[in-house]
Write an enzyme that holds these catalytic residues in place. Structure first.
Site, short mmCIF file in Angstrom:
data_model
loop_
_atom_site.label_atom_id
_atom_site.label_comp_id
_atom_site.label_asym_id
_atom_site.label_seq_id
_atom_site.Cartn_x
_atom_site.Cartn_y
_atom_site.Cartn_z
N ASN A 208 -38.93 57.62 20.63
CA ASN A 208 -39.92 56.55 20.75
C ASN A 208 -39.19 55.21 20.83
OD1 ASN A 208 -39.61 55.39 17.97
ND2 ASN A 208 -40.27 57.46 17.42
N ASP A 276 -44.09 62.67 15.30
CA ASP A 276 -45.06 63.54 14.64
C ASP A 276 -44.82 65.01 14.97
OD1 ASP A 276 -46.50 61.57 13.28
OD2 ASP A 276 -47.51 60.98 15.12
N LYS A 286 -28.72 74.21 27.80
CA LYS A 286 -29.37 73.26 28.70
C LYS A 286 -30.35 73.97 29.63
CE LYS A 286 -28.58 69.81 32.19
NZ LYS A 286 -27.81 69.50 33.37
N PRO A 303 -42.77 67.43 9.28
CA PRO A 303 -43.24 67.09 7.92
C PRO A 303 -43.60 65.62 7.88
CG PRO A 303 -40.84 67.40 7.97
CD PRO A 303 -41.37 67.84 9.31
N ILE A 305 -43.23 62.64 5.99
CA ILE A 305 -42.32 62.26 4.91
C ILE A 305 -43.01 61.33 3.92
CG2 ILE A 305 -40.05 61.26 4.40
CD1 ILE A 305 -39.35 61.93 7.40
N LEU A 306 -43.66 60.30 4.47
CA LEU A 306 -44.34 59.32 3.62
C LEU A 306 -45.39 60.00 2.74
CD1 LEU A 306 -45.23 56.43 2.80
CD2 LEU A 306 -46.66 56.40 4.86
N PHE A 323 -45.74 52.16 6.69
CA PHE A 323 -45.97 51.28 7.84
C PHE A 323 -47.01 51.92 8.74
CE2 PHE A 323 -42.93 47.73 8.17
CZ PHE A 323 -42.34 47.87 6.93
N LYS A 337 -55.23 54.91 7.05
CA LYS A 337 -53.92 55.55 6.90
C LYS A 337 -53.42 55.45 5.46
CE LYS A 337 -51.50 55.60 10.76
NZ LYS A 337 -50.69 55.14 11.89
N LYS A 341 -52.55 58.79 3.46
CA LYS A 341 -51.17 59.09 3.05
C LYS A 341 -51.00 59.02 1.54
CE LYS A 341 -49.29 58.58 7.40
NZ LYS A 341 -48.27 59.33 8.11
N1 CTP Z 1 -44.35 58.82 8.65
C1 CTP Z 1 -43.54 59.71 8.01
N2 CTP Z 1 -43.39 60.98 8.49
C2 CTP Z 1 -44.03 61.37 9.61
C3 CTP Z 1 -44.86 60.45 10.31
C4 CTP Z 1 -44.99 59.18 9.80
O1 CTP Z 1 -42.95 59.36 6.96
N3 CTP Z 1 -43.86 62.59 10.08
C5 CTP Z 1 -44.55 57.48 8.08
C6 CTP Z 1 -43.96 56.34 8.87
O2 CTP Z 1 -42.64 56.05 8.45
C7 CTP Z 1 -44.92 55.20 8.53
C8 CTP Z 1 -46.23 55.90 8.30
O3 CTP Z 1 -45.92 57.26 8.04
O4 CTP Z 1 -44.58 54.59 7.30
C9 CTP Z 1 -47.21 55.83 9.44
O5 CTP Z 1 -46.62 56.24 10.62
P1 CTP Z 1 -47.47 56.26 11.96
O6 CTP Z 1 -46.67 56.91 13.04
O7 CTP Z 1 -48.07 54.91 12.22
O8 CTP Z 1 -48.69 57.18 11.53
P2 CTP Z 1 -49.01 58.68 11.77
O9 CTP Z 1 -48.84 59.41 10.49
O10 CTP Z 1 -48.24 59.18 12.92
O11 CTP Z 1 -50.56 58.59 12.08
P3 CTP Z 1 -51.28 58.41 13.52
O12 CTP Z 1 -50.73 59.46 14.42
O13 CTP Z 1 -52.72 58.61 13.17
O14 CTP Z 1 -51.02 57.02 13.98
#
Ligand code: CTP
Length: 398
Positions: A208, A276, A286, A303, A305-306, A323, A337, A341
């Site tokens: 990303n 995600d 490859k 997973p 993590i948050l 975040f 969110k 979370k």
């Molecule tokens: N995060 C995480 N582990 C993941 C996905 C997200 O720890 N697998 C944490 C990010 O570091 C951030 C927060 O979750 O602090 C939100 O991330 P974001 O990508 O905005 O949210 P998503 O959980 O992906 O939710 P959505 O797809 O609905 O936007």
């Protein structure tokens, strides 16, 4: 008391340099040993003889001083202290420090040092308030440089406002705090940052647009307040800040494992843009278009993590900050969110391409806590980091 502490004091070229003479005396009264460095500008305001006589030590002035080079060298000089103090820190010196210039002894020492740095700015108020100086101040703070002052008051140039150097005793107090650790001393803080890369095959991955700039600035600002920072970072565009423990990872699964290994912590800041999904059908060789055709990728969920950390029943960090990067309905999505979370705070921002935030140097965030929604004005990522670090320090009772 500063007994036995070694202070490298860099005196820049400003009228406030006369206060640095008093500072030398105050430090010595408390048992510190002062090694003075005088810039060319500093010499216009105080004489090398006065500085050296007060410090009871030779004053260093030249980058290419053969005697000093033979005895210890400027790299050694920059590292043999417990703390580097820049007083007065002029606009010029701050600019050099913020941009990594090294064209004289003082700036070279500041670039070469691995010792904590405390700066006491002093300049005309317009110079202090100029966006360039404020950018430099924020960048330096994000790099872990501590500041004392400037104070508001009458200035030598006849104007009134912020820009006066802090008084010697205030600087002494800041030095004592810096050596004793700052408001987050003894606190362990985890910061995740950067994107993750999820392999498709050994040469391709899904990623990303996160540069890691905001997470890096936050880690630097927390370290600047004395925290013991574990910085778990994906493959970011910006280098990690000084003074943190860096754990470099690539995938979300590796990040989850590194976070687990870093616990327990007093606070966790989850600024990483974690993928995600990962490619469940990742190939260990490859993929070839001739042989494999167009691949149909299957995904598996990574997973969260948050969420895992925020919902821990045992050993949960006292403060968990997530975040939310959104492109629409920022506050509504981020509020949901936060609940989903289970984290304490959410720092939300609008990352639609038009905002220029992802990959840019500025950020406009909304902080969502149990007390409600706070809209922060658009500011540099370094300033967001400083403000957030200060909030974390007060939440942890620092
Ligand atoms: N995060 C995480 N582990 C993941 C996905 C997200 O720890 N697998 C944490 C990010 O570091 C951030 C927060 O979750 O602090 C939100 O991330 P974001 O990508 O905005 O949210 P998503 O959980 O992906 O939710 P959505 O797809 O609905 O936007």
């Amino acid at each position: 008391m500063l007994s036995g502490k070694r202070i490298l004091l860099i005196i820049g070229g400003g009228i406030a340099a006369y206060k640095s003479l008093d500072l030398i005396r105050r430090l010595q009264e408390r048992g510190a040993a002062v090694t003075p460095v005088l810039t060319r500008g500093g010499e216009q305001f105080v004489t090398p003889l006065a500085v050296s006589a007060l410090a009871g030590a030779a004053v260093h002035r030249d980058l290419f001083d053969l005697t000093v080079e033979a005895e210890m060298g400027h790299i050694q000089l920059s590292r043999s202290a417990d703390l580097v103090v820049v007083a007065p820190a002029t606009a010029d010196l701050m600019g050099k420090m913020a941009n990594g210039l090294a064209d004289d002894l003082a700036s070279t020492l500041l670039l070469a040092t691995d010792t904590p740095v405390l700066a006491a700015p002093a300049m005309n108020l317009r110079m202090w308030l100029h966006p360039a100086t404020q950018r430099n101040r924020a960048a330096l703070a994000a790099d872990g440089v501590r500041f004392v002052g400037p104070n508001e008051g009458d200035m030598a140039c006849g104007e009134f406002g912020p820009g006066r150097m802090a008084e010697p005793l205030e600087i002494v107090a800041a030095i004592e705090t810096a050596l004793g650790g700052g408001p987050l001393a003894g606190r362990r803080v985890l910061v995740t940052s950067g994107p993750t890369h999820e392999p498709i095959d050994p040469v391709r991955y899904i990623a990303n647009r996160s540069s890691g700039a905001q997470g890096t600035a936050i880690a630097g600002a927390l370290a600047g307040l004395g925290a013991d920072v574990v910085f778990v970072t994906g493959p970011a565009e910006v280098p990690p800040p000084a003074g943190v423990q860096v754990v470099a990872v690539e995938t979300a699964a590796q990040m989850a494992e590194a976070v687990r290994a870093a616990l327990p912590v007093d606070a966790g800041v989850f600024a990483a843009a974690v993928a995600d999904w990962r490619v469940a059908s990742a190939s260990d060789r490859k993929l070839k278009k001739t042989r494999d055709g167009i691949p149909a990728l299957e995904f598996a969920e990574n997973p969260d993590i948050l969420k895992t950390v925020a919902r821990m029943t045992e050993g949960r960090p006292g403060l968990v900050v997530g975040f939310a990067a959104e492109t629409d309905d920022v506050v509504a999505h981020a509020t949901a969110k936060r609940a989903r979370k289970g984290c304490d705070w959410i720092v939300a921002n609008d990352v639609s391409p038009a905002t220029g935030i992802m990959g840019g140097s500025e950020n406009a965030v909304v902080l969502i806590t149990a007390d409600g929604v706070e809209d922060w004005p658009r500011m540099s990522k370094a300033e967001v980091a400083q403000r957030l670090a200060a909030r974390i320090a007060s939440a942890l009772g620092g």
